[in-house]
Enzyme design. Structure first.
Site, mmCIF file in Angstrom:
data_model
loop_
_atom_site.group_PDB
_atom_site.id
_atom_site.type_symbol
_atom_site.label_atom_id
_atom_site.label_comp_id
_atom_site.label_asym_id
_atom_site.label_seq_id
_atom_site.Cartn_x
_atom_site.Cartn_y
_atom_site.Cartn_z
ATOM 1 C CG ASP A 1 8.391 25.431 46.570
ATOM 2 O OD1 ASP A 1 9.138 26.402 46.784
ATOM 3 O OD2 ASP A 1 8.579 24.621 45.649
ATOM 4 C CB SER B 1 12.919 24.389 40.198
ATOM 5 O OG SER B 1 12.791 25.694 40.696
ATOM 6 C CG HIS C 1 12.096 24.912 45.798
ATOM 7 N ND1 HIS C 1 11.102 25.072 44.851
ATOM 8 C CD2 HIS C 1 13.267 24.890 45.101
ATOM 9 C CE1 HIS C 1 11.646 25.151 43.650
ATOM 10 N NE2 HIS C 1 12.948 25.045 43.767
#
Length: 704
Positions: A644, A557, A676
């Site tokens: 996501d 991320s 995600h």
């Protein structure tokens, strides 16, 4: 192990340039067309990338299977969690061998004064057990399944649960009668996570999101009424703020909270009259964050408020709930470098969470004199935090504890005696012995002289870390004041047992060393995050822990942004880079306020849309913008998911295509039904991690 002798041809993405113009700067982007998620050409390209990755990693299938078998073999697949008391029941979870998802259960208390959780065994029936929700049944017919809400009324009669079957974090809330087993007609689609019952069980409070996937509205649903008649309790129009709601542990108030990265505000609603007007605690002040917790002391409703108004690392004050803006009594003063994290209030005392010297701490707050008694642990590195503590007046506090070498541990702290009671330690099968492993912290010196903590764990039989160069896996994050804790991992043992050292570089932008540590790694100081990681890698190389050809970096991320940045800054230091759901096209995303999360992210990264200096700064480090033709990149694996909503698949897809233009050996793996957090189901997650670890070990040249 080696890569294939005959290189395969990667997919060649069509170049369809579009021009992005901001602040007098024209940028040609050849791969922005990937954003067409539903278009056949985009899906075909992603499938081609997956096929190429499968071909390129086919030689790792045996190692992946081996690692998967190790994870599975070390995990007690049929197990029970430690029960948590709420109302007249003990609540706990079951996992069953061969089943992907957990099973939520409960059993009745033996008596009203029963506070010692029953010791459950998988081979012994639990008297009076009720199965509340079997995730395996709910997931039937779906490739993806995730719970975003799960709660039972205080009375124990009704249960709500929110289900996502796509991975886009949009949940449908349903209600079940636990007395009759009947499904109620109440069904609320398109909710955000965290729906909750009112204390009396008459209502459900939930939130919904706007077009940019921002939770912006709190709703009140009365059971038995049509969803179309649900009442809007609160709406937050400012696109920088997320909205949430929950009841105090005392059941006295509903707290509606909204926050950006740097500013927060809370409103109270009387839980006995949820249709009454919300009452503001403190007015919103730019740059001031606070959160409140309700208590009753000497018969008076009070609020403990943790805030940073003139207190960088926060202070704790006490105010009257009837007049929150009135006189403040300082309970725990601001101490520079000791970051106060949160306070959990109970009837007779409170639990304070804070960080000092890079480690999380817990302390018991005495209401009578404001003293804080810190709980002590004997490991040099550890993680600790409050566990499930739903009751208002318990004699025990549930705590979660662990370290790099100590498996996850459930403790109960007996407040009257100060005794820590061991309830359960995560079983690790196959003869795991903690003393065979070692953990330590070392310090790297950044370019500006700042000392950066690095945590390490390794297996002792391969020798002490730093005596001779070893394969090393370096992890980093460094954003949102999020701290990477020294926690235990069963999959990590498959690395350690092959001689790999695992390390975490606690770079600026995270929260490990206090609020200033975060401030020094965000906005126009973001480059510190990247150079800290590079300096940490150089320290580990210079001090004999590893060598560049035996060093792999990983981040996910915002940590994936870190990976892309260091790949451009210092590609020569790494043999490989593993980027999970990486935020590598940061400037394009943060320029577009219509995309999910963009506007609220301006407090973290800056606003490049309206500020030319921020634009230039972000352009100078955004990985996609800065792929270099003049260097030899390490091997790169980017992992993403089609659904996501936080970091869209398009970012790593574009990044990999750009890397290929300069001859980089880059792979893209896109889960076509996931979000995600990746795939759902524990076996699927193990299989996915096994794939990543097999690739990582292959890059490190570690044989099975």
């Amino acid at each position: 192990m080696t890569t294939d002798a005959v290189p395969l041809s990667p997919p060649v993405a069509a170049r369809n340039p579009v021009v992005r113009s901001h602040h007098g700067d024209d940028v040609e982007d050849a791969y922005e067309w990937f954003r067409g998620k539903e278009e056949a050409a985009v899906l075909a390209h992603l499938e081609a990338e997956n096929a190429y990755t499968r071909e390129r990693t086919a030689h790792l299938a045996g190692l992946q299977d081996e690692i998967f078998a190790e994870i599975k073999g070390r995990t007690l697949e049929t197990d029970l969690s430690v029960p948590t008391r709420r109302g007249d029941w003990w609540y706990y979870g079951r996992t069953v061998e061969g089943k992907q998802y957990g099973i939520q259960c409960r059993a009745p208390l033996a008596s009203a004064d029963d506070w010692t959780p029953p010791e459950l065994a998988t081979d012994v029936p639990v008297p009076g057990e009720q199965i509340l929700l079997d995730g395996n049944i709910e997931a039937e017919g779906h490739e993806f399944f995730s719970l975003g809400s799960f709660e039972v009324t205080t009375s124990g009669d009704l249960m709500l649960y929110g289900v996502d079957v796509a991975g886009d974090e949009r949940y449908t809330v349903r209600v079940r009668d636990l007395v009759t087993g009947a499904q109620l007609p109440d069904e609320i689609p398109e909710t955000f996570a965290g729906a909750t019952f009112s204390p009396d069980g008459r209502f459900i409070v939930y939130t919904t999101v706007d077009d940019a996937w921002r939770p912006d509205t709190v709703w009140l649903h009365e059971l038995g009424t049509p969803v179309e008649k649900d009442e809007k309790l609160f709406h937050e129009p400012d696109e920088r703020f997320w909205l949430g709601a929950g009841f105090t542990r005392s059941d006295r108030y509903l707290v509606i909270g909204m926050g950006s990265s740097i500013t927060s505000e809370e409103w109270l609603v009387d839980a006995a009259d949820l249709r009454s007007a919300p009452r503001l605690i403190w007015p919103r002040t730019e740059g001031v964050e606070y959160d409140s917790s309700h208590a009753v002391i000497d018969g008076e409703d009070v609020l403990f408020i943790l805030h940073n108004d003139g207190a960088l690392d926060f202070e704790l004050v006490r105010v009257a709930a009837s007049d929150p803006t009135g006189p403040r009594e300082v309970v725990v003063p601001h101490r520079p470098g000791e970051r106060l994290l949160g306070v959990s209030t109970f009837r007779d005392w409170a639990v304070l969470g804070y960080r000092r010297a890079g480690l999380a701490r817990l302390g018991m707050l005495d209401y009578s004199d404001g003293s804080v008694a810190e709980l002590e642990f004997d490991e040099p590195l550890y993680s600790v935090g409050g566990g499930g503590n739903p009751e208002w007046a318990p004699p025990l506090i549930r705590i979660g504890y662990g370290s790099f070498v100590t498996p996850g541990t459930v403790l109960d702290y007996e407040v009257a005696t100060g005794e820590l009671l061991l309830r359960k330690r995560q079983p690790v099968l196959g003869g795991y012995e903690p003393e065979q492993y070692a953990q330590a912290r070392v310090w790297a010196t950044a370019q500006d002289g700042t000392q950066i903590p690095i945590s390490l764990v390794w297996k002792r039989s391969f020798g002490d870390a730093g005596v001779a160069p070893r394969p090393l896996h370096l992890y980093g994050y460094g954003s949102y004041e999020h701290s990477i804790e020294p926690g235990f991992s069963i999959p990590r043992l498959s690395e350690l047992d092959r001689g790999v050292i695992f390390a975490v570089a606690h770079v600026r932008g995270g929260g490990e060393m206090g609020r200033q540590w975060y401030e020094d790694g965000k906005m126009l100081h973001k480059r510190n995050t990247f150079t800290d990681f590079v300096d940490s890698a150089m320290h580990l190389i210079d001090h004999g822990y590893t060598t560049p050809d035996r060093l792999v970096a990983e981040g996910g991320s915002a940590g994936g942004l870190l990976m892309g940045a260091v790949a451009n800054l210092a590609p020569e230091l790494f043999a490989g880079i593993l980027a999970d759901v990486p935020f590598v096209d940061a400037l394009t995303t943060i320029l577009d306020p219509s995309l999910p999360l963009t506007v609220i992210e301006w407090d973290e990264w800056g606003d490049p849309l309206h500020n030319a200096d921020v634009y230039a700064y972000m352009k100078s480090y955004s990985p996609y913008e800065n792929v270099r033709p003049d260097v030899s990149y390490p091997r790169i694996l980017a992992v993403t998911s089609l659904n996501d909503t936080r970091v869209m698949y398009v970012e790593p897809a574009k990044w990999v295509a750009r890397l290929r233009e300069v001859g980089a050996d880059a792979l893209l793996k896109c889960e076509m039904v996931a979000g995600h957090g990746g795939v759902s189901g524990r076996y699927n997650a193990w299989r996915e991690r096994s794939f990543e670890l097999a690739w990582l070990l292959d890059v490190l040249g570690v044989d099975s």
